[in-house]
Structures are given as structure tokens and as C-alpha cells.
Design an enzyme around this catalytic site. Structure first.
Site: not given
Ligand code: UDP
Length: 380
Positions: A180, A184, A257, A288, A313, A361, A363
């Protein structure tokens, strides 16, 4: 006698709301039942101290699908937001996704050629080791990560974070999860590769409310407890809850989860300077910290409120009573899901859709696209 509704939609998250939106526009009657006291599922926002708080974690809508982007923008205006999270490891801060800023900080290099050389040497060493072990292709998240970014980045920015998030060793997780994330050789901190990105102005509640306009909505109504009375009310059911729960857990439970959010109001205008900071070290118990105002306030706008709201979290294994957030798509669960999916196709007049019912999962843009497609198919 014809039932009162065309569709009984179980769950008012993004899939259910999108389906309801399509159906009401086509003149269909929908009853939406929602177990929680509010609509919107994990997209739910609330206003705290004039700050839009994403109650169940950060949601940034991103897509390269022009049709999906135009569709959601035709419902409510979106404000552009570029997600550029930071990763904190001890006292070191790194930019994400993995890009020239990350590589410069990690290795002190200054050009793409230098970064490429270091990446290549680390990747090649890992690939050779895996091939020697008989794995021509990466077989799990650890092997995939090592081949993508090498050992240094894996150890500092991936291993601890991933094992906290999923509660399993990286070597037992599927490789696709880490794919995911882009890698770069440019100084580009935009987390997503997609063409369009943003958050509805004022938060997601407006999007969900607009999508549910024209539907009858019952919150605090648990389908599992009232199936016998609810089912005859509609010609078809759109079920967006957990598929194993729908089928009575007859083959055992699928793993999901969950995330516990600990939120705090702090007496400063700007606490971490960014919406998302990931804590990637294994010894920090949360994954996070979100500072919500940065999703909507830019630059000096952060001083519009003298306080700020942050959420830590803490991921955990899903248990009864908590909210399911992520399906665990490992081998055991995928095999189990296949058994449930085979049973689900026998349920005539029931459409299973969304992250929980399809155990995917997803998006958000893919959820919207899928709900639209499923409605078109159902309406034929
Ligand atoms: N990930 C990581 N370190 C990070 C951020 C992400 O190793 O700092 C990995 C981790 O395995 C995670 C995956 O990338 O499960 C996908 O992250 P994403 O940000 O897409 O997760 P989400 O936003 O869906 O929680």
C-alpha cells in the site's frame, strides 16, 4: 403483499450509506438499521472545541477514479488535504512515505543516485538471502518490506509499527499490506499516489447525512437481535456487518483488529505540527498520534482555536463489544472467510458489502465504487 421497503440496509457506514444514496435516487425505499447510536460507522466525526475530531481514526479520502471523486464531490464539497505523515523512532523524525526526505535522514545521502545505490545494495542482499532460503518471491510482509526498502528502514520504520498494528509478527502477515505504501526517489511527502485527495468540508457526517437523506434510519437497532421482525420489511437485504457474525460464527470467528482511541484536549494551539505522527518503535504502546485540527486548519488557521485535540491510537485484537476496524487477511482467516463467502452466496436476496462483510482491507474510494456497482447490479 409487497414489503414496505425495497432494501433493508444493515449498517450506516460508507458502503451502506452509498448504497442507500444510489437506491433512493433511483426511487427505491430504504430502511437503514444501525447498531450504534450514530450513523457513519468509523467515519463518524464530532465537534470538540470547534475542531472536527475523527472519532474512530483519521480518514482521508483519496482516489484516482474520476467518477468516484466527482460523485462524492457532487454530494458535499471536499477540501483538499494532502496526507504527509511523519514517523517518529525514538527522537528521530522521518518523512513518509519512503522518499528522498526519508532516505536523506536515514543515510545522510543527498541525491537520488546515492539513495538508489544504498537501496539497491540492501535490497539485493535481502533478495539473495530469501532466494537462498527457497523463496523466489516474497511470501510475507517481512520479506516484501526487506525487498522494497532494505533492512535499515524495515527495522526502524516498519517492523515495530506493523507488529503493534496487527499484533502478529511481520513474517506471518500478508505481503500486500506493505505494498500500500509508495517508495519514491523524489522529495515528495504525499502519502498517497492518487490524483484526488481531500476531506469533506466540516467532516464526514455531512457526507453520510446527505447520502442517507430520503432513507428511513434507525440507530441503536441491532439487526442480529431483531432479524425476524426486520427481514420481512424489505424485498432485499444489504448487509455490511461482519460476515461471520451474520452466519452465526458456525465455522469459528474471523479475526479483526480494533483500535482504542485516547483523546486529550491540550492547552496549546499547535502541539505536533502535523495531522499524523506514527510512532514506529516497538516500546511505545500506541501506533500514532493524530492532531485533528491539522486536517482542516492550515498555517496560521491553527491559531483559530487556542487549544488542540489529540488522539493516541492503541491497536488491539477485536473482542465482543469493541468496534472492528481492520480484517486480518492472513492465511488462516482468508481460508475461513472463503468458507463463509461460499455460504453467503446461498443467501438469496442478501448483498454482502464493505470492509466487514467482504473481509477486505478496502480504501474508501473502492468502497464507494463497489457499493455503486452492487446497486447497479441489484437494480437490473
Ligand atoms: N506501515 C509501517 N510504518 C508506518 C506506516 C505504515 O510499517 O509508519 C505499514 C504497516 O504495515 C501498515 C501498512 O503500512 O499496516 C499500511 O499502512 P496504512 O497507512 O495504509 O494503514 P491505515 O491508514 O489503513 O491504518
Amino acid at each position: 403483499m409487497k414489503p414496505e421497503y425495497d432494501y433493508l440496509i444493515v449498517g450506516s457506514g460508507l458502503y451502506g450509506a452509498t448504497f442507500a444514496w444510489c437506491a433512493t435516487r433511483a426511487g427505491k425505499r430504504c430502511l437503514v438499521v444501525e447498531r450504534r447510536r450514530h450513523t457513519g460507522g468509523n467515519l463518524r466525526c464530532e465537534n470538540v472545541e470547534d475542531i472536527v475530531v475523527h472519532r474512530y481514526g483519521a480518514h482521508i479520502f483519496h482516489t484516482s477514479d474520476r467518477e468516484v471523486w466527482d460523485t462524492v464531490n457532487s454530494i458535499v464539497p471536499f477540501r483538499s488535504f494532502i496526507n504527509s505523515p511523519l514517523a517518529r523512532y525514538g527522537d528521530e523524525l522521518y518523512n513518509l512515505p519512503f522518499n528522498m526526505n526519508t532516505f536523506c535522514r536515514m543515510w545522510g545521502c543527498t541525491s537520488p543516485a546515492e539513495a538508489q545505490a544504498i537501496l539497491n545494495s540492501q535490497r539485493e542482499a535481502e533478495t539473495a538471502r530469501q532466494i537462498a532460503a527457497g523463496h523466489a518471491e516474497p511470501t510475507n510482509l517481512e520479506e516484501q518490506a526487506l525487498r522494497l526498502v532494505g533492512r535499515d528502514i524495515y527495522e526502524k520504520l516498519i517492523k515495530g509499527y506493523t507488529e503493534k498494528q496487527w499484533g502478529r509478527p511481520c513474517a506471518e502477515l500478508p505481503a500486500f499490506i506493505i505494498r500500500r505504501l509508495p517508495v519514491r526517489l523524489t522529495f515528495d511527502n504525499n502519502y498517497f499516489d492518487d490524483t484526488y485527495q481531500g476531506i469533506p468540508e466540516g467532516g464526514y457526517n455531512r457526507l453520510i447525512d446527505r447520502m442517507l437523506e430520503g432513507s428511513e434510519v434507525w440507530t441503536g437497532c441491532d439487526y442480529a437481535c431483531h432479524r425476524g421482525e426486520l427481514r420481512p420489511k424489505a424485498s432485499a437485504v444489504v448487509y455490511t456487518g461482519a460476515i461471520d457474525e451474520y452466519l452465526g460464527y458456525c465455522h469459528g470467528r474471523l479475526d479483526y483488529r480494533s483500535v482504542r482511541f485516547e483523546s486529550e484536549i491540550l492547552p496549546v494551539a499547535n502541539w505536533q505540527g502535523n495531522a499524523v505522527v506514527n510512532y514506529t518503535a516497538a516500546d511505545i504502546p500506541f501506533t500514532r498520534i493524530i492532531e485533528h485540527k491539522h486536517f482542516t486548519m492550515r498555517g496560521d488557521e491553527v491559531h483559530r482555536t487556542p487549544v488542540t485535540v489529540i488522539s493516541r491510537e492503541y491497536p488491539s485484537e477485536w473482542e465482543d463489544g469493541a468496534e472492528r476496524c481492520y480484517p486480518v487477511n492472513d492465511l488462516r482467516n482468508t481460508t475461513l472467510y472463503d468458507r463463509y463467502a461460499a455460504m453467503a452466496v446461498q443467501e438469496h436476496g442478501v448483498i454482502f458489502g464493505g470492509r466487514l462483510a467482504e473481509f477486505r482491507y478496502y480504501d474508501m474510494d473502492d468502497v464507494v465504487a463497489k457499493a455503486i456497482k452492487d446497486f447497479c447490479h441489484a437494480a437490473k
